[in-house]
Scaffold this motif. Sequence first.
Motif, short mmCIF file in Angstrom:
data_model
loop_
_atom_site.label_atom_id
_atom_site.label_comp_id
_atom_site.label_asym_id
_atom_site.label_seq_id
_atom_site.Cartn_x
_atom_site.Cartn_y
_atom_site.Cartn_z
N ILE A 143 0.86 -1.19 0.00
CA ILE A 143 0.00 0.00 0.00
C ILE A 143 0.89 1.23 0.00
CG2 ILE A 143 -1.77 1.30 1.24
CD1 ILE A 143 -2.75 -1.30 2.43
N ASP A 144 0.61 2.14 -0.89
CA ASP A 144 1.35 3.40 -0.96
C ASP A 144 0.84 4.33 0.14
OD1 ASP A 144 2.53 5.82 -1.55
OD2 ASP A 144 2.29 5.63 -3.72
N ILE A 145 1.68 4.60 1.14
CA ILE A 145 1.29 5.47 2.25
C ILE A 145 2.02 6.81 2.19
CG2 ILE A 145 0.66 3.57 3.77
CD1 ILE A 145 3.40 3.92 5.15
N THR A 146 2.49 7.15 0.98
CA THR A 146 3.27 8.38 0.83
C THR A 146 2.48 9.60 1.28
OG1 THR A 146 4.39 7.38 -1.07
CG2 THR A 146 4.62 9.76 -0.79
N GLN A 147 1.22 9.69 0.85
CA GLN A 147 0.41 10.84 1.22
C GLN A 147 0.25 10.95 2.72
OE1 GLN A 147 -3.27 10.62 -0.95
NE2 GLN A 147 -2.39 11.59 -2.77
N GLU A 153 4.36 14.69 7.98
CA GLU A 153 5.50 15.61 7.94
C GLU A 153 5.03 17.06 7.87
OE1 GLU A 153 9.34 17.01 7.99
OE2 GLU A 153 8.54 15.02 8.49
N GLU A 154 3.95 17.29 7.10
CA GLU A 154 3.41 18.65 7.02
C GLU A 154 2.90 19.12 8.38
OE1 GLU A 154 0.44 18.80 4.03
OE2 GLU A 154 1.84 18.53 2.36
N VAL A 155 2.25 18.20 9.09
CA VAL A 155 1.77 18.55 10.43
C VAL A 155 2.93 18.90 11.33
CG1 VAL A 155 0.65 17.63 12.50
CG2 VAL A 155 -0.35 17.19 10.26
N LYS A 156 4.01 18.11 11.24
CA LYS A 156 5.18 18.38 12.06
C LYS A 156 5.76 19.75 11.74
CE LYS A 156 9.77 16.55 13.17
NZ LYS A 156 10.47 17.80 12.84
N GLN A 157 5.90 20.03 10.44
CA GLN A 157 6.44 21.33 10.05
C GLN A 157 5.54 22.47 10.49
OE1 GLN A 157 7.11 21.08 5.83
NE2 GLN A 157 8.76 19.58 6.01
N LEU A 158 4.23 22.25 10.36
CA LEU A 158 3.30 23.30 10.75
C LEU A 158 3.34 23.52 12.25
CD1 LEU A 158 1.21 25.26 9.71
CD2 LEU A 158 -0.51 23.48 9.97
N ASN A 159 3.47 22.43 13.01
CA ASN A 159 3.59 22.57 14.46
C ASN A 159 4.86 23.32 14.83
OD1 ASN A 159 1.20 21.34 15.10
ND2 ASN A 159 2.08 19.30 15.29
N ALA A 216 -5.28 21.22 7.82
CA ALA A 216 -6.25 21.65 6.80
C ALA A 216 -5.97 23.08 6.35
CB ALA A 216 -7.67 21.54 7.37
N LEU A 217 -5.59 23.92 7.29
CA LEU A 217 -5.31 25.31 6.96
C LEU A 217 -4.09 25.42 6.05
CD1 LEU A 217 -6.21 28.20 7.47
CD2 LEU A 217 -4.72 28.26 9.47
N LYS A 218 -3.09 24.61 6.30
CA LYS A 218 -1.91 24.64 5.45
C LYS A 218 -2.26 24.18 4.03
CE LYS A 218 2.89 23.30 4.99
NZ LYS A 218 4.07 22.73 5.64
N ALA A 219 -3.09 23.11 3.95
CA ALA A 219 -3.50 22.62 2.64
C ALA A 219 -4.25 23.70 1.86
CB ALA A 219 -4.36 21.37 2.79
N ASP A 220 -5.15 24.41 2.56
CA ASP A 220 -5.89 25.49 1.90
C ASP A 220 -4.95 26.61 1.46
OD1 ASP A 220 -8.21 24.13 2.24
OD2 ASP A 220 -8.87 25.24 4.02
N THR A 221 -3.92 26.86 2.30
CA THR A 221 -2.96 27.92 1.96
C THR A 221 -2.18 27.55 0.70
OG1 THR A 221 -2.74 28.47 4.31
CG2 THR A 221 -1.03 29.27 2.83
N VAL A 222 -1.74 26.28 0.63
CA VAL A 222 -1.02 25.82 -0.56
C VAL A 222 -1.90 25.95 -1.80
CG1 VAL A 222 0.01 23.79 -1.66
CG2 VAL A 222 0.50 24.28 0.73
N LYS A 223 -3.17 25.60 -1.64
CA LYS A 223 -4.11 25.65 -2.76
C LYS A 223 -4.31 27.08 -3.25
CE LYS A 223 -8.84 24.41 -4.06
NZ LYS A 223 -10.11 23.79 -3.57
N ILE A 224 -4.52 28.01 -2.32
CA ILE A 224 -4.77 29.40 -2.71
C ILE A 224 -3.50 30.02 -3.29
CG2 ILE A 224 -4.21 30.64 -0.57
CD1 ILE A 224 -7.41 31.13 -2.64
N GLN A 225 -2.34 29.58 -2.75
CA GLN A 225 -1.07 30.08 -3.28
C GLN A 225 -0.88 29.62 -4.73
OE1 GLN A 225 2.59 28.57 -1.50
NE2 GLN A 225 3.40 30.65 -1.47
N HIS A 226 -1.25 28.37 -4.98
CA HIS A 226 -1.17 27.85 -6.35
C HIS A 226 -2.08 28.63 -7.29
CE1 HIS A 226 -0.88 25.04 -9.69
NE2 HIS A 226 -2.21 24.98 -9.72
N GLN A 227 -3.29 28.92 -6.83
CA GLN A 227 -4.22 29.70 -7.66
C GLN A 227 -3.67 31.10 -7.92
OE1 GLN A 227 -7.97 29.61 -5.60
NE2 GLN A 227 -8.40 27.48 -6.17
N LEU A 228 -3.03 31.65 -6.91
CA LEU A 228 -2.47 33.00 -7.06
C LEU A 228 -1.33 32.98 -8.07
CD1 LEU A 228 -2.35 35.94 -6.11
CD2 LEU A 228 -0.79 35.22 -4.30
N ASN A 229 -0.45 31.99 -7.96
CA ASN A 229 0.71 31.92 -8.85
C ASN A 229 0.30 31.61 -10.29
OD1 ASN A 229 2.38 32.45 -6.69
ND2 ASN A 229 2.81 30.28 -6.27
#
Length: 442
Positions: A143-147, A153-159, A216-229
């Motif tokens: 099973i691919d558990i990369t995500q 890891e994102e949670v750790k970085q965000l923390n 979730a907030l970080k994911a939304d931030t990445v998404k809006i940043q992508h839309q902006l770019n």
Amino acid sequence: MLRPNSGNPCSTHEQKLLDEIVHTYPQPIIVIDNDHRVIIWNKACEKVFGIPAQDVLGTKDQWKTFYPEPRPILADVVLDDDQEQLEQFYPGLHRKSPFIEDAYEVESFFPKLGSNIDRWLYFTAKRLYDEEGHVVGAIESLIDITQRMEAEEEVKQLNDSLSDHSKKLEEANDELKATMLKLANTQKLASLGKLVAGISHELNTPIGNIRTISTALKADTVKIQHQLNSGEMTKSALEDFLNNVLESTDLIEKSTAKTAELIMSCQQISASDNEYERSQLDLRALVEEVLNRQTQGLARSNILVENLIPHDITMNSFAAPIQQIFDNLINNTRMHAFDDQQAGKIKIRAQICEKTITLIFTDTGCGIPTKNFVKVFDPFFTTKFGQGGNGLGLYIIFNLVTGVLGGSLELQSPDNGGFELHITLPTTSPYALTVEDDTYYI
């Protein structure tokens, strides 16, 4: 698992059905025979690893998918039942599967795997047997558990980025540990482990909320940043993002406030300086001191208290724990028994019988449902958590009565409703075997 063209007695229909199941299964499946040759390489393997089945079927090249040099994969090790290889190739990574008998599972990172992509894989391997119980091969599913790992890891970085919150939570945990130690030393709580587990559980909820919201907030931030770019930003998308940010920060503030509130409650519980000095006590006078301290609160709550304890009851015991019990009982009545502005009454009585005294505390409030009798003395059981209640009042009473005071208690269901608690204490409280011992004798 059937070998292709093995003359297996299964019908053509059954063989086709089995092949359909294996090759439409969304996760990679590898099957090897007794000679470690690949006999099944399903379509998910082809898609994930980028290697056609025709390149590996009938070979021993299953290792090429995962490693730069020849070495056994987990299925090879399990097939040979080789514990030394298990430790050699998967040190500290392998464990027995809790779901599949005689199977092993591993989580590991594979750089540049399949389409040159870094992947985390969770894989399980088990021996295969024929109808006579002979080993005929091994199967390994992946099973691919990369995500999942990336999300962690994102949670750790965000923390890490939320250092202020993390620091406050660490300080709160340190204070909590200190408070628990004080509770253990000053109130002799017999079930401190259960209390700590309960507090940890209650803390996990707001802390877990913060981590979830932050992710979730970080994911939304990445998404809006992508839309902006990319120039795909719309006014409505930006408004939705800003509204989500406001809601998320509000929830984070509430979660940290809940954490602080819980720790504050614990500190208040352990605040009194109960030194447990033994003395000859006048029980009625001891309770009267509690009522004098509670006069204003009882008046605001419109509650009348009758102290009906006889004047001649004395006991060789500890004043502070007994007063703490009555403080908690009165506070519990004020918080739970009556609706706002509803007048109420408390009666406190006592009966002496040879070497024991039974204290009877009653109120005329709404009472406790019989189904909750077994729960009310558990830590954190309360119907008003978040409204000033923390569910520790009756738990403290239980531990004081059954611990340092050496007594017992029993809830009653009065015919006319309300709350009635019988507390039976020895006229001479138990003595500790040593100053630092939690074991008592009478």
